[in-house]
Write an enzyme that holds these catalytic residues in place. Sequence first.
Site, PDB file in Angstrom:
ATOM      1  N   CYS A 173       0.815  -1.216   0.000  1.00 34.60           N
ATOM      2  CA  CYS A 173       0.000   0.000   0.000  1.00 34.60           C
ATOM      3  C   CYS A 173       0.846   1.262   0.000  1.00 34.60           C
ATOM      4  O   CYS A 173       0.561   2.207  -0.735  1.00 34.60           O
ATOM      5  CB  CYS A 173      -0.927   0.000   1.213  1.00 34.60           C
ATOM      6  SG  CYS A 173      -1.867   1.535   1.426  1.00 34.60           S
ATOM      7  N   PHE A 174       1.879   1.307   0.833  1.00 33.26           N
ATOM      8  CA  PHE A 174       2.643   2.546   0.993  1.00 33.26           C
ATOM      9  C   PHE A 174       3.733   2.716  -0.065  1.00 33.26           C
ATOM     10  O   PHE A 174       4.604   3.559   0.062  1.00 33.26           O
ATOM     11  CB  PHE A 174       3.208   2.643   2.412  1.00 33.26           C
ATOM     12  CG  PHE A 174       2.164   3.054   3.404  1.00 33.26           C
ATOM     13  CD1 PHE A 174       1.976   4.387   3.733  1.00 33.26           C
ATOM     14  CD2 PHE A 174       1.320   2.117   3.972  1.00 33.26           C
ATOM     15  CE1 PHE A 174       0.989   4.785   4.622  1.00 33.26           C
ATOM     16  CE2 PHE A 174       0.329   2.501   4.862  1.00 33.26           C
ATOM     17  CZ  PHE A 174       0.161   3.840   5.184  1.00 33.26           C
TER      18      PHE A 174
END
Length: 276
Positions: free
Chosen positions: A148-149
Amino acid sequence: MTTWYFLNSGKCSPSFNMALDEALLDWHSEGLIPPVIRFYEWEPATLSIGYFQQAKKDINLDAVREQGLGFVRRPTGGRAVLHEHELTYSVIVTESYPDMPESVTEAYRVLSEGILQGFHNLGMDAYFSVPDTEEKRADLKSPKSAVCFDAPSWYELVVEGKKIAGSAQTRQKGVILQHGAILLDLDQEKLLSVFNFSSEEAKDRMRRKLPEKAVAINSLVDEPVTVEQCVTAFRDGFAKSLQIELKPFTLSEEQLEYVRALEEKKYACDEWNFKK
């Protein structure tokens, strides 16, 4: 001023956390409760994956088990998140709420204003990311990793050009559920260890790239910020940005039973968590 419920659940299991978010969506869709802002943490630390992700393809499940991490599939989209040193938030509100944009992207911006204001309350110079090149927009359509990051999406929060909060959204029964992670600290090696990479070279590339793409609150401040300080800052941020009054909400025994039944039937089951 409109009144919303506010619920700070503290540390809960991954299956309970997702079941409670869905239960709040159900109750709001039935008109049993007003819109809700909820904060929570995870016990144990947990890897959550997006609704559409392929668990066995994207995730190193042996590493997840060996490190004693929880594992759960979210009802929302997006990519995998390691929930450890963070505060997680969720917003549950009807799609027909006054001045709520019909566009998913614009509704995302409106609901994320509370997070933006929360960072400002902590004295941080956060701002919304807007992909400004064809390459960045293409990356959103075809992400290069399951992490996600790895990169910010539309209207996610960045500080110094690095992603500091990641969020995801679903719409069911006429209700928006948006939830996301606000990073206090980031254990890069633990994060990398729970993903499958095509090669060691690909993993090394991500290892070099991640510090340039993601950042956590406590790496940017002189004095460490606590979860309690975050709760206050972001609760006040939502109240200000949405111009609402937040009323503390406690689940009844009947509501708890509903959540536990949903947890047992869905989020605690391999059939749900490993279905793709």
